[in-house]
Design an enzyme around this catalytic site. Sequence first.
Site, PDB file in Angstrom:
ATOM      1  N   HIS A  14       3.167 -40.455  24.985  1.00  0.00           N
ATOM      2  CA  HIS A  14       2.925 -39.681  26.232  1.00  0.00           C
ATOM      3  C   HIS A  14       3.830 -38.455  26.198  1.00  0.00           C
ATOM      4  CE1 HIS A  14       2.281 -39.640  30.836  1.00  0.00           C
ATOM      5  NE2 HIS A  14       2.878 -38.503  30.499  1.00  0.00           N
ATOM      6  N   HIS A  16       4.147 -34.045  27.069  1.00  0.00           N
ATOM      7  CA  HIS A  16       3.657 -32.761  27.591  1.00  0.00           C
ATOM      8  C   HIS A  16       4.163 -31.653  26.680  1.00  0.00           C
ATOM      9  CE1 HIS A  16       2.308 -34.446  31.469  1.00  0.00           C
ATOM     10  NE2 HIS A  16       3.285 -35.298  31.252  1.00  0.00           N
ATOM     11  N   LYS A 100      -7.267 -39.354  30.166  1.00  0.00           N
ATOM     12  CA  LYS A 100      -6.169 -39.500  31.125  1.00  0.00           C
ATOM     13  C   LYS A 100      -6.680 -39.460  32.551  1.00  0.00           C
ATOM     14  CE  LYS A 100      -2.001 -39.437  32.831  1.00  0.00           C
ATOM     15  NZ  LYS A 100      -0.637 -39.437  32.378  1.00  0.00           N
ATOM     16  N   HIS A 137      -2.062 -42.496  35.227  1.00  0.00           N
ATOM     17  CA  HIS A 137      -0.899 -42.168  36.065  1.00  0.00           C
ATOM     18  C   HIS A 137      -1.018 -43.053  37.297  1.00  0.00           C
ATOM     19  CE1 HIS A 137       2.302 -39.440  37.678  1.00  0.00           C
ATOM     20  NE2 HIS A 137       1.934 -40.125  38.754  1.00  0.00           N
ATOM     21  N   HIS A 175       4.160 -44.553  31.931  1.00  0.00           N
ATOM     22  CA  HIS A 175       5.496 -44.415  32.532  1.00  0.00           C
ATOM     23  C   HIS A 175       5.739 -45.400  33.671  1.00  0.00           C
ATOM     24  CE1 HIS A 175       3.020 -41.933  35.108  1.00  0.00           C
ATOM     25  NE2 HIS A 175       3.086 -40.866  34.344  1.00  0.00           N
ATOM     26  N   ASP A 248       7.096 -39.027  28.101  1.00  0.00           N
ATOM     27  CA  ASP A 248       6.750 -38.174  29.241  1.00  0.00           C
ATOM     28  C   ASP A 248       7.689 -36.970  29.294  1.00  0.00           C
ATOM     29  OD1 ASP A 248       5.311 -37.268  31.395  1.00  0.00           O
ATOM     30  OD2 ASP A 248       6.174 -38.670  32.834  1.00  0.00           O
TER      31      ASP A 248
END
Length: 345
Positions: A14, A16, A100, A137, A175, A248
């Site tokens: 995960h 970004h 996602k 999420h 997460h 994350d």
Amino acid sequence: MTDTLTIRRPDDWHLHLRDGAMLHAVLPESARHFARAIIMPNLVPPVVRGEQAAAYRDRILAALPDGMSFEPLMTLYLTEDTDPDDVAAAHQSGLIKAVKLYPAGATTNSASGVRDFDKVRPVLERMAEIGLPLCVHGEVTDAEIDIFDREAVFIDRVLDPVRMSTPELRVVMEHVTTSHAVEYVVSSEVGLGATITTHHLIINRNHILAGGIKPHYYCLPVAKREEHRQALLVAATSGDERFFLGTDSAPHTDANKEMACGCAGCFTASNTMSLLAEMFESKRALDKLEGFTSIHGPSFYGLPVNEETITLTKGSPVEYPAKIETDDGPVTVFEPGFPLHWRVS
Ligand code: DOR
Ligand code: ZN
């Protein structure tokens, strides 16, 4: 006492990476240690169709410095208009490894996310058929629900009903931050995994709020009470295959973090392996680190493990830069508040 540890090269399930100047600055920080990462699609505009994922993948590979190896594992951002055929084609071609799900409004750039879960049922059913995982999420967005309860409420109101109605769907609870989520994963039978971030193994909500507000510890889902951090640490170091690393790592410039309405995200790409080694050692579980960072993730996603290795060595405290520079401005590297003794050599 163990002072060197060789493990298979880790992956980040995960991550970004953003785009443009930020992508160029943060990509080497991940590629230095990680072989592959599941790339989050919450760009502006979001990566919703296969062709957008292909173009984003090309931009990531173009930004990779010479001599570094890194494989971006692309995802699509689920919207109420997502076309099951487009998803299936992107999966079939090998382009995407997951879809996602952001509940609309849950976090950074999630405005195009899902409000009415019935509208995405055809996509979820197709994903179940073709074996494509859904990354979730897991927070409800209702204003009446306390922000510290949003993950637990999501499990009862959304995740469990979705899993019951589409039992073949493979789901990653992203997460996880609570003992409720850990218990839900542990009590599930098949098809459910969870990522745990580096920072949620280290901070609880006091780190954010006690003694002055610390914007660089603010992320979503927000860190919870100490008992929840302890539950995450037990899960991560347990050797249970259902738990694996998803950092994350979510870079925002200091200007965007240190403001009246600061962005959510901790940037841990640079020092994650040192942080994790310290935390696993504190639980006398260094022998479980490789499973968490390098084996359980590929096993969930049905991918081969990496053949290369990295070696961690313990010695005098290792210094990481406090910030990395980007053409958009500096980004603060997550500072755990204790010295790190393990370096990747
Ligand atoms: O803290 C976070 N930052 N949580 C998310 O879910 C999104 C991420 C981001 O994109 O900045
Ligand atoms: Zn994220």
